[in-house]
Design a protein around this motif. Structure first.
Motif, PDB file in Angstrom:
ATOM      1  N   GLY A   7     -37.821  14.735   8.561  1.00 50.97           N
ATOM      2  CA  GLY A   7     -37.976  14.494   7.232  1.00 50.97           C
ATOM      3  C   GLY A   7     -37.808  15.785   6.188  1.00 50.97           C
ATOM      4  O   GLY A   7     -37.894  16.856   6.825  1.00 50.97           O
ATOM      5  N   LEU A   8     -37.587  15.398   5.036  1.00 41.55           N
ATOM      6  CA  LEU A   8     -37.393  16.914   3.986  1.00 41.55           C
ATOM      7  C   LEU A   8     -38.462  16.117   2.871  1.00 41.55           C
ATOM      8  O   LEU A   8     -38.524  15.173   2.271  1.00 41.55           O
ATOM      9  N   PHE A   9     -39.237  17.284   2.556  1.00 40.19           N
ATOM     10  CA  PHE A   9     -40.337  17.041   1.652  1.00 40.19           C
ATOM     11  C   PHE A   9     -40.696  18.214   0.650  1.00 40.19           C
ATOM     12  O   PHE A   9     -40.286  19.245   0.880  1.00 40.19           O
ATOM     13  N   ALA A  10     -40.478  17.827  -0.673  1.00 41.79           N
ATOM     14  CA  ALA A  10     -40.715  18.902  -1.522  1.00 41.79           C
ATOM     15  C   ALA A  10     -42.169  19.347  -1.759  1.00 41.79           C
ATOM     16  O   ALA A  10     -43.005  18.425  -1.924  1.00 41.79           O
ATOM     17  N   THR A  11     -42.395  20.697  -2.040  1.00 45.63           N
ATOM     18  CA  THR A  11     -43.643  21.117  -2.597  1.00 45.63           C
ATOM     19  C   THR A  11     -44.053  21.080  -3.850  1.00 45.63           C
ATOM     20  O   THR A  11     -45.097  21.333  -4.006  1.00 45.63           O
ATOM     21  N   ASN A  12     -43.080  20.937  -4.436  1.00 44.82           N
ATOM     22  CA  ASN A  12     -43.004  20.983  -6.084  1.00 44.82           C
ATOM     23  C   ASN A  12     -42.373  19.563  -6.872  1.00 44.82           C
ATOM     24  O   ASN A  12     -41.391  19.138  -5.933  1.00 44.82           O
ATOM     25  N   PRO A  41     -24.593   0.118  12.450  1.00 40.02           N
ATOM     26  CA  PRO A  41     -23.454   0.421  11.506  1.00 40.02           C
ATOM     27  C   PRO A  41     -24.196   1.647  10.871  1.00 40.02           C
ATOM     28  O   PRO A  41     -24.961   1.494  10.128  1.00 40.02           O
ATOM     29  N   GLY A  42     -23.442   2.894  10.815  1.00 43.86           N
ATOM     30  CA  GLY A  42     -23.628   4.027  10.097  1.00 43.86           C
ATOM     31  C   GLY A  42     -24.435   4.836  10.837  1.00 43.86           C
ATOM     32  O   GLY A  42     -24.749   6.077  10.296  1.00 43.86           O
ATOM     33  N   GLY A  43     -24.975   4.598  11.848  1.00 42.13           N
ATOM     34  CA  GLY A  43     -26.020   5.457  12.569  1.00 42.13           C
ATOM     35  C   GLY A  43     -27.067   5.772  11.797  1.00 42.13           C
ATOM     36  O   GLY A  43     -27.223   5.256  10.698  1.00 42.13           O
ATOM     37  N   ASP A  44     -27.762   6.646  11.969  1.00 46.32           N
ATOM     38  CA  ASP A  44     -29.131   7.252  11.188  1.00 46.32           C
ATOM     39  C   ASP A  44     -28.583   8.151  10.121  1.00 46.32           C
ATOM     40  O   ASP A  44     -29.345   8.534   9.116  1.00 46.32           O
ATOM     41  N   TYR A  45     -27.703   9.087  10.318  1.00 45.52           N
ATOM     42  CA  TYR A  45     -26.952   9.991   9.269  1.00 45.52           C
ATOM     43  C   TYR A  45     -25.548   9.739   8.832  1.00 45.52           C
ATOM     44  O   TYR A  45     -25.059  10.972   8.724  1.00 45.52           O
ATOM     45  N   VAL A  46     -25.356   8.495   8.678  1.00 45.88           N
ATOM     46  CA  VAL A  46     -23.945   8.664   8.191  1.00 45.88           C
ATOM     47  C   VAL A  46     -23.941   7.893   6.859  1.00 45.88           C
ATOM     48  O   VAL A  46     -24.819   7.056   6.532  1.00 45.88           O
ATOM     49  N   ILE A  47     -23.479   8.326   5.809  1.00 48.48           N
ATOM     50  CA  ILE A  47     -23.369   7.738   4.639  1.00 48.48           C
ATOM     51  C   ILE A  47     -21.954   7.379   3.937  1.00 48.48           C
ATOM     52  O   ILE A  47     -20.861   8.057   4.713  1.00 48.48           O
ATOM     53  N   SER A  48     -21.721   6.489   3.301  1.00 43.93           N
ATOM     54  CA  SER A  48     -20.351   6.109   2.599  1.00 43.93           C
ATOM     55  C   SER A  48     -20.103   7.486   1.813  1.00 43.93           C
ATOM     56  O   SER A  48     -20.985   7.872   1.105  1.00 43.93           O
ATOM     57  N   PHE A  55     -16.602   7.695   5.680  1.00 39.85           N
ATOM     58  CA  PHE A  55     -18.055   7.863   5.575  1.00 39.85           C
ATOM     59  C   PHE A  55     -18.133   9.565   5.983  1.00 39.85           C
ATOM     60  O   PHE A  55     -17.319  10.146   6.508  1.00 39.85           O
ATOM     61  N   ILE A  56     -19.287   9.804   5.996  1.00 44.80           N
ATOM     62  CA  ILE A  56     -19.780  11.302   6.522  1.00 44.80           C
ATOM     63  C   ILE A  56     -20.825  11.177   7.271  1.00 44.80           C
ATOM     64  O   ILE A  56     -21.902  10.565   7.274  1.00 44.80           O
ATOM     65  N   ASP A  57     -20.465  11.863   8.705  1.00 46.98           N
ATOM     66  CA  ASP A  57     -21.432  11.514   9.765  1.00 46.98           C
ATOM     67  C   ASP A  57     -22.122  13.069   9.740  1.00 46.98           C
ATOM     68  O   ASP A  57     -21.618  13.940  10.226  1.00 46.98           O
ATOM     69  N   ALA A  58     -23.502  13.186   9.439  1.00 45.38           N
ATOM     70  CA  ALA A  58     -24.313  14.400   9.615  1.00 45.38           C
ATOM     71  C   ALA A  58     -25.098  14.854  10.805  1.00 45.38           C
ATOM     72  O   ALA A  58     -26.116  15.346  10.850  1.00 45.38           O
ATOM     73  N   VAL A  59     -24.492  14.081  11.879  1.00 39.96           N
ATOM     74  CA  VAL A  59     -25.151  14.366  13.343  1.00 39.96           C
ATOM     75  C   VAL A  59     -24.739  15.671  14.025  1.00 39.96           C
ATOM     76  O   VAL A  59     -25.474  16.322  14.497  1.00 39.96           O
ATOM     77  N   THR A  60     -23.559  16.151  14.044  1.00 40.58           N
ATOM     78  CA  THR A  60     -22.990  17.309  14.645  1.00 40.58           C
ATOM     79  C   THR A  60     -23.718  18.413  14.215  1.00 40.58           C
ATOM     80  O   THR A  60     -23.543  18.825  12.954  1.00 40.58           O
ATOM     81  N   PRO A  61     -24.342  19.352  14.942  1.00 34.84           N
ATOM     82  CA  PRO A  61     -25.010  20.590  14.292  1.00 34.84           C
ATOM     83  C   PRO A  61     -24.431  21.392  13.448  1.00 34.84           C
ATOM     84  O   PRO A  61     -24.644  22.208  12.493  1.00 34.84           O
ATOM     85  N   ASP A  62     -23.036  21.770  13.945  1.00 31.08           N
ATOM     86  CA  ASP A  62     -22.375  22.826  13.129  1.00 31.08           C
ATOM     87  C   ASP A  62     -21.628  22.340  11.934  1.00 31.08           C
ATOM     88  O   ASP A  62     -20.887  22.872  11.320  1.00 31.08           O
ATOM     89  N   ARG A  63     -21.846  20.959  11.568  1.00 34.42           N
ATOM     90  CA  ARG A  63     -21.204  20.411  10.358  1.00 34.42           C
ATOM     91  C   ARG A  63     -22.320  19.767   9.327  1.00 34.42           C
ATOM     92  O   ARG A  63     -21.807  19.090   8.493  1.00 34.42           O
ATOM     93  N   ARG A  64     -23.640  20.015   9.566  1.00 31.47           N
ATOM     94  CA  ARG A  64     -24.339  19.096   8.790  1.00 31.47           C
ATOM     95  C   ARG A  64     -25.406  20.130   8.162  1.00 31.47           C
ATOM     96  O   ARG A  64     -25.182  21.427   8.408  1.00 31.47           O
ATOM     97  N   ASN A  65     -26.085  19.615   7.198  1.00 32.72           N
ATOM     98  CA  ASN A  65     -26.882  20.426   6.508  1.00 32.72           C
ATOM     99  C   ASN A  65     -28.277  19.743   6.028  1.00 32.72           C
ATOM    100  O   ASN A  65     -28.572  18.574   6.825  1.00 32.72           O
ATOM    101  N   LEU A  66     -29.259  19.920   5.317  1.00 34.89           N
ATOM    102  CA  LEU A  66     -30.524  19.483   4.839  1.00 34.89           C
ATOM    103  C   LEU A  66     -30.307  18.135   4.209  1.00 34.89           C
ATOM    104  O   LEU A  66     -31.271  17.391   4.518  1.00 34.89           O
ATOM    105  N   ALA A  67     -29.402  17.808   3.681  1.00 33.90           N
ATOM    106  CA  ALA A  67     -29.114  16.564   3.106  1.00 33.90           C
ATOM    107  C   ALA A  67     -29.554  15.217   3.889  1.00 33.90           C
ATOM    108  O   ALA A  67     -29.740  14.291   3.320  1.00 33.90           O
ATOM    109  N   ARG A  68     -29.113  15.332   5.057  1.00 28.23           N
ATOM    110  CA  ARG A  68     -29.233  14.378   6.009  1.00 28.23           C
ATOM    111  C   ARG A  68     -30.800  14.010   6.042  1.00 28.23           C
ATOM    112  O   ARG A  68     -30.839  12.627   6.509  1.00 28.23           O
ATOM    113  N   TYR A  69     -31.624  14.744   5.623  1.00 25.33           N
ATOM    114  CA  TYR A  69     -33.187  14.237   5.969  1.00 25.33           C
ATOM    115  C   TYR A  69     -33.700  13.765   4.681  1.00 25.33           C
ATOM    116  O   TYR A  69     -34.793  13.259   4.810  1.00 25.33           O
TER     117      TYR A  69
END
Length: 97
Positions: A7-12, A41-48, A55-69
């Motif tokens: 997951g991704l958490f903000a400290t502020n 449908p959509g897997g865990d890290y796919v958004i429209s 769709f954008i699939d953020a599973v592949t390591p060299d094509r993803r970033n923190l937004a997927r979390y």
């Protein structure tokens, strides 16, 4: 996230409307997404990417970033995705809500 792992958490606090990330990943058509994730449908890290834009699939390591979390879940979102027109080369942006 309910046993899903990372997951991704903000400290502020983050002001509503603040730009957070572009959602990066492999662009898929609807048929590619359905073929790749049958029964999930959509897997865990796919958004429209917007109506008719695929769709954008953020599973592949060299094509993803923190937004997927980030939690952009429709049930209890703490951020929302803003999709740019498909004619623009930039991926969807995810600002805080």
């Amino acid at each position: 996230a309910g046993g899903k792992g990372d997951g991704l958490f903000a400290t502020n606090g983050i002001d509503a409307g603040t730009f957070l990330f572009d959602y990066e990943g492999e662009r898929l058509s609807a048929s590619e997404m359905e073929s790749r994730y049958p029964g999930n449908p959509g897997g865990d890290y796919v958004i429209s990417a917007g109506v008719g834009a695929g769709f954008i699939d953020a599973v592949t390591p060299d094509r993803r970033n923190l937004a997927r979390y980030m939690n952009h879940d429709g049930k209890a979102p703490n951020c929302r995705c803003m999709c740019l027109p498909a004619s623009l080369p930039k991926p969807p942006s995810v600002p805080a809500t």
